[in-house]
Design an enzyme around this catalytic site. Structure first.
Site, PDB file in Angstrom:
ATOM      1  N   ALA A   8     -24.980 -11.505 -26.391  1.00 11.58           N
ATOM      2  CA  ALA A   8     -24.189 -11.219 -27.733  1.00 11.58           C
ATOM      3  C   ALA A   8     -23.181 -10.027 -27.422  1.00 11.58           C
ATOM      4  CB  ALA A   8     -25.082 -10.731 -28.920  1.00 11.58           C
ATOM      5  N   ASP A   9     -23.697  -8.776 -27.117  1.00 11.05           N
ATOM      6  CA  ASP A   9     -22.804  -7.552 -27.198  1.00 11.05           C
ATOM      7  C   ASP A   9     -21.520  -7.717 -26.976  1.00 11.05           C
ATOM      8  OD1 ASP A   9     -23.638  -7.573 -24.321  1.00 11.05           O
ATOM      9  OD2 ASP A   9     -24.266  -5.488 -24.602  1.00 11.05           O
ATOM     10  N   LYS A  50     -24.204   2.064 -25.831  1.00  7.53           N
ATOM     11  CA  LYS A  50     -25.481   1.604 -25.742  1.00  7.53           C
ATOM     12  C   LYS A  50     -26.126   1.988 -27.182  1.00  7.53           C
ATOM     13  CE  LYS A  50     -26.314   0.721 -21.350  1.00  7.53           C
ATOM     14  NZ  LYS A  50     -26.823  -0.812 -20.984  1.00  7.53           N
ATOM     15  N   SER A  71     -30.360  -5.572 -20.520  1.00 11.69           N
ATOM     16  CA  SER A  71     -30.290  -4.544 -21.636  1.00 11.69           C
ATOM     17  C   SER A  71     -30.640  -5.200 -22.906  1.00 11.69           C
ATOM     18  CB  SER A  71     -29.082  -3.693 -21.606  1.00 11.69           C
ATOM     19  OG  SER A  71     -28.760  -3.099 -20.409  1.00 11.69           O
ATOM     20  N   ARG A 121     -20.067  -6.996 -11.557  1.00  6.35           N
ATOM     21  CA  ARG A 121     -20.859  -5.962 -12.059  1.00  6.35           C
ATOM     22  C   ARG A 121     -22.366  -6.149 -12.002  1.00  6.35           C
ATOM     23  NH1 ARG A 121     -19.545  -1.803 -15.645  1.00  6.35           N
ATOM     24  NH2 ARG A 121     -21.106  -1.259 -17.456  1.00  6.35           N
TER      25      ARG A 121
END
Length: 480
Positions: free
Chosen positions: A208-209, A282, A4, A93
């Site tokens: 990063a997220d 998101k 993503s 996942r």
């Protein structure tokens, strides 16, 4: 494997940048990672302290990679680390549920080899990625706190003397994603690897997220999201810098890509008013990642970002509609307001519910996404606008594992083997709406068009020509 973060970078920047896994691979292969300021900073703790490595134990290549951790373990020991502790998070996942056991066995073997060479190297703690440490966008700080308690304080509801045994036992009550936190203890029931003053800490995820929140807890002197109990004086570095705007963390092993001149910066500079919206999970994708890993507005007078809080404390398959309808409503209202030239949203259901492996819930999720998209398309129809519909990667379109011939795989009990990861399938793109000029067609001379081609395409639809170094537009105007 689709990712993503990289996908939204490409969608917004119009170019493909070496980043994430590739940047780390290059730094490890060349040895430059050990010559940089970040590693030198960390290595100052090696003489008297412990090196702690925290991150996702996985070969999925979305947030981290097992082989990179193996190389970092080897390289750190060769460059002076005498005492190493690994705090891992199980995946399930981006890779198959249950694969965690094999990954832990691999790392245990590597650590045993280091011990034979005189390095005190052990696993110290663990837990599932969706329950321990890896929350994002400040959605649920309890997730980070559970990790902090295990990794820093050496406290967890489950204690084991062996990490492989820990994962096997805890998988009886939860899958890989949601394993409860545990610590490894010695014969005296004392945690073998809490983080203390003088230690060095590296978070080895390259994405990063899901590392930003832990980075804040490790680095910020003023921190009020949860009671840290104690705040050890450590030397901390990320594998990369996780937030360029916040300069977080302040030390990192591999320098991030410089993503400049993104499409949104170009369009805002040229007076295009933009509205961006998603729910928490998101939200950063349609803002931070879209804008080249940059926080904030280019021009607050021309931009409006709306974050709708995601559900917290539950698995997404229990609320599969998520916030799709709310996103659709906010986008509809923004379109009908006539205040914006571009409305950008991410509807996360197919991805987030797809990750749970719950097929029936994913069907509900996709129906909710359909409702939201229709709400938006109806609004576009009313104002005479144009739509561009695509995705940053696949997930919900294929939820079973398959053999080389594409046939579904079954386990020994005859049950379908469920696929919870992103897929490698190409994603569709649809462009239309009453505002689309006659004669606009997809080009047939861009056979390998991908996400990075979308930025130039959107610029064209706004009436601008993209910079020469952008990936080419997907559209052309032909005579009817």
């Amino acid at each position: 494997m689709g990712n993503s973060e990289v996908g939204h970078n490409a969608l917004g920047a119009g170019r493909i940048f070496a980043q994430g896994a590739k940047l780390v691979d290059l730094a490890l292969a060349s040895g430059k990672i050990y010559e940089g300021e970040g590693f030198k900073y960390i290595s100052e703790s090696f003489e008297k302290g412990t090196l702690h490595l925290i991150g996702l134990l996985s070969d999925g290549g979305v947030h981290s990679r097992l082989d990179q951790l193996q190389l970092l373990l080897k390289g750190s020991s060769e460059h002076g680390a005498k005492r190493i502790r690994v705090h891992f998070l199980t995946d399930g996942r981006d890779v198959s549920d249950g694969s965690s056991v094999g990954f832990v066995e691999t790392i245990e073997n590597d650590l045993a080899n280091l011990r034979e060479k005189g390095v005190d190297a052990r696993i110290a703690s663990g837990g599932g990625r969706m329950y321990v440490t890896m929350d994002r966008y400040e959605n649920d700080w309890d997730v980070v706190k559970r990790g902090w308690d295990a990794q820093v304080l050496g406290e967890a509801p489950h204690k084991f003397t062996n990490a492989v045994e820990a994962v096997k036992k805890l998988r009886e009550i939860a899958n890989d994603q949601y394993l409860p936190p545990f610590v490894i203890v010695d014969e005296h029931n004392k945690a073998v690897g809490p983080i203390v003053d003088g230690d060095g800490v590296v978070t080895f995820n390259f994405r990063a997220d899901r590392m930003v929140m832990l980075a804040k807890a490790l680095e910020y002197q003023d921190f009020d999201k949860f009671d840290r109990v104690r705040f050890p004086k450590i030397r901390y570095a990320g594998m990369l810098q996780y937030d360029g705007e916040l300069k977080l963390p302040s030390h990192y092993l591999v320098s991030p890509p410089e993503i400049d001149r993104t499409s949104d910066e170009y369009l805002v500079y040229n007076g295009i008013c933009t509205f961006a919206c998603s729910e928490t999970v998101k939200f950063g994708h349609v803002t931070f990642f879209w804008n080249g890993n940059r926080s904030g507005y280019f021009n607050p007078e021309l931009e409006k970002y709306v974050e709708i809080p995601s559900d917290i404390g539950i698995s997404f398959n229990l609320q599969p509609k998520m916030k799709a309808l709310e996103i659709g409503e906010r986008a509809r209202d923004a379109i009908l307001s006539h205040q914006f030239d571009q409305v950008r949203v991410n509807i996360a259901n197919g991805d987030m519910v797809g990750h749970t492996g719950d097929i029936q819930a994913t069907i509900v999720a996709c129906k909710a996404a359909d409702e939201a998209v229709k709400m938006i398309l109806d609004a576009i129809e009313q104002v005479g606008g144009i739509y561009v519909v695509t995705a940053d990667h696949g997930n919900a379109e294929d939820m079973v594992k398959r053999d080389k011939c594409g046939q579904p795989l079954y386990d020994k009990n005859g049950q379908l083997q469920i696929l919870t990861s992103h897929t490698c399938h190409p994603v569709p793109i649809a462009i239309g709406g009453p505002g689309l000029a006659p004669g606009v067609r997809f080009r047939n001379d861009v056979p390998d068009g991908g996400l990075a081609n979308v930025a130039a395409t959107i610029m064209n639809l706004h009436g601008f020509v993209a910079p020469n170094d952008y990936e080419p537009t997907l559209i052309q105007v032909v005579d009817n």
